[in-house]
Scaffold this motif. Sequence first.
Motif, PDB file in Angstrom:
ATOM      1  N   GLN A 112      47.822 -12.948  22.122  1.00 46.31           N
ATOM      2  CA  GLN A 112      49.024 -13.441  21.457  1.00 46.31           C
ATOM      3  C   GLN A 112      49.801 -14.328  22.419  1.00 46.31           C
ATOM      4  N   ALA A 113      49.886 -15.591  22.064  1.00 48.16           N
ATOM      5  CA  ALA A 113      50.606 -16.555  22.899  1.00 48.16           C
ATOM      6  C   ALA A 113      52.063 -16.634  22.474  1.00 48.16           C
ATOM      7  N   SER A 114      52.912 -16.874  23.446  1.00 47.94           N
ATOM      8  CA  SER A 114      54.338 -17.025  23.180  1.00 47.94           C
ATOM      9  C   SER A 114      54.968 -17.882  24.262  1.00 47.94           C
ATOM     10  N   GLY A 115      56.219 -18.259  24.032  1.00 50.04           N
ATOM     11  CA  GLY A 115      56.948 -19.000  25.054  1.00 50.04           C
ATOM     12  C   GLY A 115      57.144 -20.472  24.770  1.00 50.04           C
TER      13      GLY A 115
ATOM     14  N   SER B 218      53.192 -17.429  27.789  1.00 51.65           N
ATOM     15  CA  SER B 218      52.571 -16.142  28.084  1.00 51.65           C
ATOM     16  C   SER B 218      51.476 -15.869  27.077  1.00 51.65           C
ATOM     17  N   CYS B 219      50.485 -15.121  27.511  1.00 49.79           N
ATOM     18  CA  CYS B 219      49.386 -14.724  26.637  1.00 49.79           C
ATOM     19  C   CYS B 219      49.172 -13.229  26.839  1.00 49.79           C
ATOM     20  N   ALA B 220      49.683 -12.446  25.911  1.00 55.49           N
ATOM     21  CA  ALA B 220      49.545 -11.002  25.989  1.00 55.49           C
ATOM     22  C   ALA B 220      48.252 -10.581  25.316  1.00 55.49           C
ATOM     23  N   THR B 221      47.543  -9.663  25.932  1.00 56.11           N
ATOM     24  CA  THR B 221      46.269  -9.243  25.380  1.00 56.11           C
ATOM     25  C   THR B 221      46.228  -7.735  25.177  1.00 56.11           C
ATOM     26  N   SER B 222      45.345  -7.323  24.304  1.00 55.81           N
ATOM     27  CA  SER B 222      45.131  -5.905  24.083  1.00 55.81           C
ATOM     28  C   SER B 222      43.857  -5.491  24.774  1.00 55.81           C
ATOM     29  N   GLY B 223      43.663  -4.223  24.935  1.00 53.36           N
ATOM     30  CA  GLY B 223      42.426  -3.735  25.513  1.00 53.36           C
ATOM     31  C   GLY B 223      42.493  -3.606  27.018  1.00 53.36           C
ATOM     32  N   ARG B 224      41.556  -2.896  27.579  1.00 51.71           N
ATOM     33  CA  ARG B 224      41.546  -2.636  29.010  1.00 51.71           C
ATOM     34  C   ARG B 224      40.524  -3.477  29.749  1.00 51.71           C
TER      35      ARG B 224
ATOM     36  N   ALA C 268      47.161  -6.293  35.674  1.00 53.13           N
ATOM     37  CA  ALA C 268      47.798  -4.991  35.499  1.00 53.13           C
ATOM     38  C   ALA C 268      48.642  -4.967  34.224  1.00 53.13           C
ATOM     39  N   LYS C 269      49.141  -6.133  33.836  1.00 53.02           N
ATOM     40  CA  LYS C 269      49.955  -6.243  32.622  1.00 53.02           C
ATOM     41  C   LYS C 269      49.162  -6.812  31.450  1.00 53.02           C
ATOM     42  N   ASN C 270      47.875  -7.092  31.677  1.00 51.99           N
ATOM     43  CA  ASN C 270      47.042  -7.684  30.624  1.00 51.99           C
ATOM     44  C   ASN C 270      47.679  -8.955  30.051  1.00 51.99           C
ATOM     45  N   THR C 271      48.209  -9.750  30.922  1.00 56.40           N
ATOM     46  CA  THR C 271      48.938 -10.938  30.486  1.00 56.40           C
ATOM     47  C   THR C 271      48.572 -12.140  31.342  1.00 56.40           C
ATOM     48  N   GLY C 272      48.421 -13.271  30.671  1.00 60.54           N
ATOM     49  CA  GLY C 272      48.199 -14.519  31.365  1.00 60.54           C
ATOM     50  C   GLY C 272      49.383 -15.448  31.154  1.00 60.54           C
ATOM     51  N   TYR C 273      49.458 -16.465  32.020  1.00 59.48           N
ATOM     52  CA  TYR C 273      50.619 -17.358  31.974  1.00 59.48           C
ATOM     53  C   TYR C 273      50.185 -18.808  32.163  1.00 59.48           C
ATOM     54  N   LEU C 274      51.011 -19.693  31.654  1.00 58.43           N
ATOM     55  CA  LEU C 274      50.863 -21.113  31.932  1.00 58.43           C
ATOM     56  C   LEU C 274      52.245 -21.663  32.224  1.00 58.43           C
ATOM     57  N   GLN C 275      52.506 -21.935  33.494  1.00 54.40           N
ATOM     58  CA  GLN C 275      53.773 -22.531  33.902  1.00 54.40           C
ATOM     59  C   GLN C 275      53.639 -24.038  33.773  1.00 54.40           C
ATOM     60  N   MET C 276      54.527 -24.626  33.009  1.00 53.34           N
ATOM     61  CA  MET C 276      54.459 -26.064  32.742  1.00 53.34           C
ATOM     62  C   MET C 276      55.724 -26.721  33.272  1.00 53.34           C
ATOM     63  N   ASN C 277      55.565 -27.579  34.247  1.00 49.24           N
ATOM     64  CA  ASN C 277      56.690 -28.282  34.856  1.00 49.24           C
ATOM     65  C   ASN C 277      56.576 -29.773  34.617  1.00 49.24           C
TER      66      ASN C 277
ATOM     67  N   THR D 260      50.348 -27.859  19.967  1.00 50.68           N
ATOM     68  CA  THR D 260      50.256 -26.417  19.815  1.00 50.68           C
ATOM     69  C   THR D 260      49.328 -25.904  20.901  1.00 50.68           C
ATOM     70  N   TYR D 261      49.796 -24.934  21.647  1.00 48.61           N
ATOM     71  CA  TYR D 261      49.039 -24.398  22.786  1.00 48.61           C
ATOM     72  C   TYR D 261      48.423 -23.056  22.411  1.00 48.61           C
ATOM     73  N   TYR D 262      47.161 -22.888  22.774  1.00 47.89           N
ATOM     74  CA  TYR D 262      46.408 -21.683  22.479  1.00 47.89           C
ATOM     75  C   TYR D 262      45.866 -21.076  23.762  1.00 47.89           C
ATOM     76  N   CYS D 263      45.907 -19.753  23.852  1.00 44.93           N
ATOM     77  CA  CYS D 263      45.185 -19.078  24.925  1.00 44.93           C
ATOM     78  C   CYS D 263      43.896 -18.503  24.340  1.00 44.93           C
ATOM     79  N   ALA D 264      42.897 -18.389  25.181  1.00 46.18           N
ATOM     80  CA  ALA D 264      41.591 -17.951  24.732  1.00 46.18           C
ATOM     81  C   ALA D 264      40.882 -17.207  25.863  1.00 46.18           C
ATOM     82  N   ALA D 265      39.883 -16.419  25.500  1.00 49.64           N
ATOM     83  CA  ALA D 265      39.132 -15.635  26.474  1.00 49.64           C
ATOM     84  C   ALA D 265      37.649 -15.884  26.319  1.00 49.64           C
TER      85      ALA D 265
END
Length: 121
Positions: free
Chosen positions: A4-7, A20-26, A74-83, A92-97
Amino acid sequence: VQLQASGGGLVQAGGSLRLSCATSGRTFSSYVMGWFRQAPGKECEFVARISGAGGATNYADSVKGRFAISRDNAKNTGYLQMNNLKPEDTATYYCAASNLFTSRAGAYDYWGQGTQVTVSS
């Protein structure tokens, strides 16, 4: 893996956003995470990727030096800092695995919903 992407949001040129890209699962750390974007009328474009452990990253030339991809397993989260955002970053920005360290969108098996980034001039 569910993502789930947000931000996203509206920002003036030269501004910054952090996606941010929050993910489920371990098993998040076992996947390469990528960010892609798609502007209206254009094809999906690779933006950045990061290896499972975070030790390797790669960027599209168009964002190199301005964007930074990272992850917190540890937080199951990815990020994209855009400056220093530019109007041409509007998309539209998408995160993917993926199991592969690749920039090819077709190799990414799991996708989040998009988050809109709009950069005004």
